[in-house]
Design a protein around this motif. Structure first.
Motif, PDB file in Angstrom:
ATOM      1  N   MET A   1       1.035  -0.819   0.489  1.00  0.00           N
ATOM      2  CA  MET A   1       0.434  -0.381  -0.335  1.00  0.00           C
ATOM      3  C   MET A   1       0.755   0.915  -0.046  1.00  0.00           C
ATOM      4  SD  MET A   1      -3.213   1.015   2.931  1.00  0.00           S
ATOM      5  CE  MET A   1      -3.412   2.677   2.915  1.00  0.00           C
ATOM      6  N   GLU A   2       0.666   2.370  -1.064  1.00  0.00           N
ATOM      7  CA  GLU A   2       1.500   3.093  -1.216  1.00  0.00           C
ATOM      8  C   GLU A   2       0.905   4.431  -0.708  1.00  0.00           C
ATOM      9  OE1 GLU A   2       4.487   4.082  -1.747  1.00  0.00           O
ATOM     10  OE2 GLU A   2       4.728   1.780  -2.272  1.00  0.00           O
ATOM     11  N   LEU A   3       1.877   5.457   0.650  1.00  0.00           N
ATOM     12  CA  LEU A   3       0.637   6.287   0.865  1.00  0.00           C
ATOM     13  C   LEU A   3       1.163   7.845   0.030  1.00  0.00           C
ATOM     14  CD1 LEU A   3      -0.149   5.945   4.725  1.00  0.00           C
ATOM     15  CD2 LEU A   3      -2.399   5.889   2.659  1.00  0.00           C
ATOM     16  N   SER A   4       0.725   8.697  -0.032  1.00  0.00           N
ATOM     17  CA  SER A   4       0.891   9.724  -0.720  1.00  0.00           C
ATOM     18  C   SER A   4       1.705  10.804   0.764  1.00  0.00           C
ATOM     19  CB  SER A   4       0.661  10.782  -2.047  1.00  0.00           C
ATOM     20  OG  SER A   4      -0.780  11.697  -0.730  1.00  0.00           O
ATOM     21  N   LEU A   5       2.413  11.572   0.301  1.00  0.00           N
ATOM     22  CA  LEU A   5       3.079  12.604   1.501  1.00  0.00           C
ATOM     23  C   LEU A   5       1.879  13.313   2.369  1.00  0.00           C
ATOM     24  CD1 LEU A   5       5.856  13.902   3.070  1.00  0.00           C
ATOM     25  CD2 LEU A   5       6.138  15.101   1.092  1.00  0.00           C
ATOM     26  N   GLN A   6       1.175  13.895   0.974  1.00  0.00           N
ATOM     27  CA  GLN A   6       0.170  14.882   1.966  1.00  0.00           C
ATOM     28  C   GLN A   6      -1.326  13.944   3.093  1.00  0.00           C
ATOM     29  OE1 GLN A   6       0.524  14.670  -1.809  1.00  0.00           O
ATOM     30  NE2 GLN A   6       1.442  16.565  -1.908  1.00  0.00           N
ATOM     31  N   GLU A   7      -1.323  12.870   2.501  1.00  0.00           N
ATOM     32  CA  GLU A   7      -2.286  11.419   2.948  1.00  0.00           C
ATOM     33  C   GLU A   7      -1.179  11.668   4.230  1.00  0.00           C
ATOM     34  OE1 GLU A   7      -5.245   9.684   4.006  1.00  0.00           O
ATOM     35  OE2 GLU A   7      -5.051  10.944   2.760  1.00  0.00           O
ATOM     36  N   ILE A   9       1.036  13.194   6.035  1.00  0.00           N
ATOM     37  CA  ILE A   9       0.817  14.267   6.827  1.00  0.00           C
ATOM     38  C   ILE A   9      -0.234  14.730   7.525  1.00  0.00           C
ATOM     39  CG2 ILE A   9       1.103  16.693   6.506  1.00  0.00           C
ATOM     40  CD1 ILE A   9       3.338  16.455   4.776  1.00  0.00           C
ATOM     41  N   LEU A  10      -1.530  14.370   6.803  1.00  0.00           N
ATOM     42  CA  LEU A  10      -2.898  14.904   7.179  1.00  0.00           C
ATOM     43  C   LEU A  10      -3.119  13.277   8.540  1.00  0.00           C
ATOM     44  CD1 LEU A  10      -5.903  15.178   6.899  1.00  0.00           C
ATOM     45  CD2 LEU A  10      -5.959  14.020   5.544  1.00  0.00           C
ATOM     46  N   ARG A  11      -2.595  12.154   8.348  1.00  0.00           N
ATOM     47  CA  ARG A  11      -2.696  11.420   9.354  1.00  0.00           C
ATOM     48  C   ARG A  11      -2.228  11.414  10.989  1.00  0.00           C
ATOM     49  NH1 ARG A  11      -2.953   5.742   5.844  1.00  0.00           N
ATOM     50  NH2 ARG A  11      -5.101   6.061   4.617  1.00  0.00           N
ATOM     51  N   LEU A  12      -0.604  12.513  10.574  1.00  0.00           N
ATOM     52  CA  LEU A  12       0.259  12.566  11.399  1.00  0.00           C
ATOM     53  C   LEU A  12      -0.511  14.162  12.135  1.00  0.00           C
ATOM     54  CD1 LEU A  12       4.004  12.593  10.308  1.00  0.00           C
ATOM     55  CD2 LEU A  12       2.401  10.813  11.894  1.00  0.00           C
ATOM     56  N   PHE A  13      -1.314  14.988  11.027  1.00  0.00           N
ATOM     57  CA  PHE A  13      -2.012  16.412  12.142  1.00  0.00           C
ATOM     58  C   PHE A  13      -3.035  15.873  12.312  1.00  0.00           C
ATOM     59  CE2 PHE A  13      -5.032  19.566  11.530  1.00  0.00           C
ATOM     60  CZ  PHE A  13      -4.694  20.970  12.406  1.00  0.00           C
ATOM     61  N   ILE A  50       1.655   3.137   9.828  1.00  0.00           N
ATOM     62  CA  ILE A  50       2.565   3.705   9.119  1.00  0.00           C
ATOM     63  C   ILE A  50       3.821   3.315   8.596  1.00  0.00           C
ATOM     64  CG2 ILE A  50       2.659   5.863   7.259  1.00  0.00           C
ATOM     65  CD1 ILE A  50       1.208   7.492   8.711  1.00  0.00           C
ATOM     66  N   VAL A  51       4.134   2.998   8.827  1.00  0.00           N
ATOM     67  CA  VAL A  51       5.525   2.243   8.311  1.00  0.00           C
ATOM     68  C   VAL A  51       5.101   0.900   7.918  1.00  0.00           C
ATOM     69  CG1 VAL A  51       7.952   1.064   9.075  1.00  0.00           C
ATOM     70  CG2 VAL A  51       7.506   4.191   9.246  1.00  0.00           C
ATOM     71  N   LEU A 122      -6.271   5.842  12.912  1.00  0.00           N
ATOM     72  CA  LEU A 122      -5.313   6.667  11.755  1.00  0.00           C
ATOM     73  C   LEU A 122      -4.694   6.797  10.876  1.00  0.00           C
ATOM     74  CD1 LEU A 122      -5.185   9.878  14.671  1.00  0.00           C
ATOM     75  CD2 LEU A 122      -6.924   9.845  12.547  1.00  0.00           C
ATOM     76  N   GLY A 123      -3.989   5.538  11.972  1.00  0.00           N
ATOM     77  CA  GLY A 123      -2.782   4.966  10.623  1.00  0.00           C
ATOM     78  C   GLY A 123      -3.244   4.247   9.830  1.00  0.00           C
ATOM     79  N   VAL A 124      -4.399   3.602  10.155  1.00  0.00           N
ATOM     80  CA  VAL A 124      -4.921   2.590   8.447  1.00  0.00           C
ATOM     81  C   VAL A 124      -5.331   3.494   7.702  1.00  0.00           C
ATOM     82  CG1 VAL A 124      -4.507   0.706   9.843  1.00  0.00           C
ATOM     83  CG2 VAL A 124      -6.750   1.968  10.066  1.00  0.00           C
TER      84      VAL A 124
END
Length: 244
Positions: A1-7, A9-13, A50-51, A122-124
């Motif tokens: 599964m690939e996540l974009s940088l924006q996605e 960052i949104l999850r971390l925020f 996420i990792v 949030l990570g998933v």
């Protein structure tokens, strides 16, 4: 599964935001694990999840060891995330403190455990469920906690009452009171003051409710005896019996 940088960052925020909701309540009640701890736990659980689902979850790897045989190596994306559950136990254990016959910090440890689970949501990418879980957690800690203290106050044991006895010059009474307010803000539940005009001294007895406050009695005693005008001071921990 690939996540974009924006996605990502949104999850971390969102982890920072939701972690602060519960953390502020714990900070308000002056618990051992407050705002920053809850935010970091939620952020950490989100990062590990996420990792786990990105770098470690690249699907299947095929190994052709023999032209007629195909072996399949499966990478388990849940291996890293699964370690969050036992790992948070070490942090939660650090939040549980023993004060005499009373154990404090179990609710804070449970809130840290809940923050880790919210971070995993949030990570998933389960944003709605994470928000609902955060609101429910805040409801239990702040609203239900307040109702609990109000409705069952008569039947609860009150532990960790601190009795402070001071003898000082009459003119030094305001100094002692200011020190107590700085050391125990809004924690004084009983004050007894007796002045002795013949010796220009005063005897003071204060009862302090230590719930929600962690204090080093030895340090406090030294600081109190060092105040100008104090001739004698003692601090001891009391335990109030259950009210019937």
């Amino acid at each position: 599964m690939e996540l974009s940088l924006q996605e990502s960052i949104l999850r971390l925020f969102l982890a920072l935001l939701l972690g602060s909701v519960v953390g502020m309540e714990r900070e308000y009640t002056q618990q051992s694990a407050g705002l920053r701890t809850h935010i970091l736990v939620c952020l950490g659980a989100t990062v590990f999840t996420i990792v786990s689902i990105t770098d470690m979850g690249q699907g299947l790897t095929y190994i052709n060891a023999d032209p007629n045989t195909t072996f399949r190596l499966v990478r388990d994306p849940a291996r890293i995330a699964a370690q969050i559950v036992p790992g948070i136990g070490f942090i939660g254990g650090g939040a549980v403190l023993r004060h005499g016959a009373n154990i404090r910090g179990l609710t804070t440890a449970a809130s840290l455990w809940m923050m880790a689970s919210i971070g995993m949501l949030l990570g998933v990418g389960s944003y709605q469920l994470a928000i609902v879980a955060t609101l429910f957690s805040f409801l239990v800690l702040f609203i239900i906690g307040g109702l609990e203290r109000t409705m069952f106050k008569k039947y609860l044991k009150k532990f960790n009452l601190l009795k402070v006895q001071v003898t000082a010059r009459d003119s030094s009474v305001p100094v002692v009171e200011q020190w107590l307010e700085r050391s125990f803000p809004s924690k004084t539940v009983e004050v007894k003051l007796q002045r002795h005009p013949e010796s220009q001294t005063a005897s003071m007895t204060y009862t302090i409710d230590l719930r929600g406050l962690h204090a080093d009695v030895n340090v406090l005693s030294r600081n109190l005896n060092a105040l100008d005008g104090v001739t004698a001071a003692s601090i001891r921990v009391l335990q109030e019996e259950k009210e019937m």
